[in-house]
Scaffold this active site. Structure first.
Site, PDB file in Angstrom:
ATOM      1  N   ASN A 160      24.722 -13.636 -43.769  1.00  0.00           N
ATOM      2  CA  ASN A 160      25.034 -13.547 -42.275  1.00  0.00           C
ATOM      3  C   ASN A 160      24.316 -14.808 -41.888  1.00  0.00           C
ATOM      4  OD1 ASN A 160      25.297 -13.324 -39.653  1.00  0.00           O
ATOM      5  ND2 ASN A 160      24.681 -11.038 -39.698  1.00  0.00           N
TER       6      ASN A 160
ATOM      7  N   HIS B 162      29.240 -10.348 -40.605  1.00  0.00           N
ATOM      8  CA  HIS B 162      28.908 -10.248 -39.151  1.00  0.00           C
ATOM      9  C   HIS B 162      28.787  -8.972 -38.619  1.00  0.00           C
ATOM     10  CE1 HIS B 162      28.704 -14.493 -39.074  1.00  0.00           C
ATOM     11  NE2 HIS B 162      30.173 -14.626 -39.594  1.00  0.00           N
TER      12      HIS B 162
ATOM     13  N   TYR C  82      24.175  -5.619 -30.445  1.00  0.00           N
ATOM     14  CA  TYR C  82      23.629  -5.613 -31.967  1.00  0.00           C
ATOM     15  C   TYR C  82      23.329  -4.187 -32.702  1.00  0.00           C
ATOM     16  CZ  TYR C  82      24.163 -10.648 -31.895  1.00  0.00           C
ATOM     17  OH  TYR C  82      24.609 -11.675 -31.345  1.00  0.00           O
TER      18      TYR C  82
HETATM   19  O1  CA2 Z   1      27.494 -10.744 -35.349  1.00  0.00           O
HETATM   20  C1  CA2 Z   1      26.757 -11.305 -35.957  1.00  0.00           C
HETATM   21  O2  CA2 Z   1      26.030 -10.824 -37.163  1.00  0.00           O
HETATM   22  C2  CA2 Z   1      26.357 -12.596 -35.661  1.00  0.00           C
HETATM   23  O3  CA2 Z   1      26.139 -13.397 -36.845  1.00  0.00           O
HETATM   24  C3  CA2 Z   1      24.875 -12.741 -35.109  1.00  0.00           C
HETATM   25  C4  CA2 Z   1      24.594 -13.807 -34.522  1.00  0.00           C
HETATM   26  C5  CA2 Z   1      25.517 -14.694 -33.725  1.00  0.00           C
HETATM   27  O4  CA2 Z   1      25.100 -15.881 -33.526  1.00  0.00           O
HETATM   28  C6  CA2 Z   1      26.907 -14.711 -34.401  1.00  0.00           C
HETATM   29  O5  CA2 Z   1      27.849 -15.529 -33.780  1.00  0.00           O
HETATM   30  C7  CA2 Z   1      27.520 -13.370 -34.694  1.00  0.00           C
HETATM   31  C8  CA2 Z   1      23.296 -13.555 -33.578  1.00  0.00           C
HETATM   32  C9  CA2 Z   1      22.090 -13.000 -34.248  1.00  0.00           C
HETATM   33  C10 CA2 Z   1      20.962 -12.984 -33.657  1.00  0.00           C
HETATM   34  O6  CA2 Z   1      20.731 -11.694 -33.457  1.00  0.00           O
HETATM   35  C11 CA2 Z   1      19.887 -11.049 -32.595  1.00  0.00           C
HETATM   36  C12 CA2 Z   1      19.707  -9.718 -32.667  1.00  0.00           C
HETATM   37  C13 CA2 Z   1      19.037  -8.986 -31.820  1.00  0.00           C
HETATM   38  C14 CA2 Z   1      18.575  -9.650 -30.637  1.00  0.00           C
HETATM   39  C15 CA2 Z   1      18.885 -11.018 -30.381  1.00  0.00           C
HETATM   40  C16 CA2 Z   1      19.650 -11.466 -31.439  1.00  0.00           C
END
Ligand code: CA2
Length: 157
Positions: free
Chosen positions: A73, A99, A23
């Site tokens: 998002n 996303h 991320y």
């Molecule tokens: O790619 C994206 O923006 C997502 O929406 C992010 C979500 C995931 O479940 C989607 O499939 C795609 C996850 C968000 C969690 O974000 C975190 C950031 C840092 C550490 C852990 C989780």
């Protein structure tokens, strides 16, 4: 000139603090700042929210129905929430799904989005820049909607 609502779902508050390989290192505060800057350059304001709770996200979508448009998002709720999709379907202005990652290049359960079918556009895999693109696109759709309405009103005058 209007307010663009930017909504973020569960766990996005952790951005920049965990899983940087996936991320990145930008925090959600950095993303918010980027959205404010992008919108200000286009004469718009941003109302930015994050929640870990599905019902709260639905409330935030309902509250955004009066805004110029919505960038969302929905994080993990993207792949599970019919309630969120139903709420987004009631938004009269443009809706852009964003996303950070390319959900289509990840696990199969991330390939389905309940949001995409009610969104005007989908941006995935551009990292935080995707939010800036989404804000720009909402602003562009708003101004073309406004021009269409003006032409329509002129034609009726
Ligand atoms: O790619 C994206 O923006 C997502 O929406 C992010 C979500 C995931 O479940 C989607 O499939 C795609 C996850 C968000 C969690 O974000 C975190 C950031 C840092 C550490 C852990 C989780």
């Amino acid at each position: 000139m209007g307010t663009i609502t930017v909504l973020n779902g569960p766990n996005l508050n952790l951005l920049g603090t965990r899983e940087p390989a996936l991320y990145g290192t930008a925090t959600l505060a950095d993303v918010e700042e980027l959205c404010h800057r992008t919108a200000a350059g286009l004469g718009h304001r941003v109302d930015f929210h994050q929640t870990n709770h599905e019902g709260v996200l639905v409330d935030q979508v309902q509250a955004a129905r009066g805004s110029a448009g919505v960038v969302v998002n929905a994080a993990g709720l993207t792949h599970t929430s019919i309630a969120l999709r139903d709420a987004l379907a009631t938004v009269p202005g443009p809706v852009v799904e964003v996303h950070l990652t390319n959900i289509h290049a990840r696990e199969p359960f991330r390939h389905t989005s309940y949001v995409s079918g009610v969104a005007d556009a989908v941006i995935a895999g551009c990292g935080p820049d995707g939010y800036a693109y989404a804000v720009r696109h909402v602003a562009a759709l708003c101004s073309s909607l406004c021009s269409e309405r003006q032409l329509h009103d002129l034609a009726r005058a």
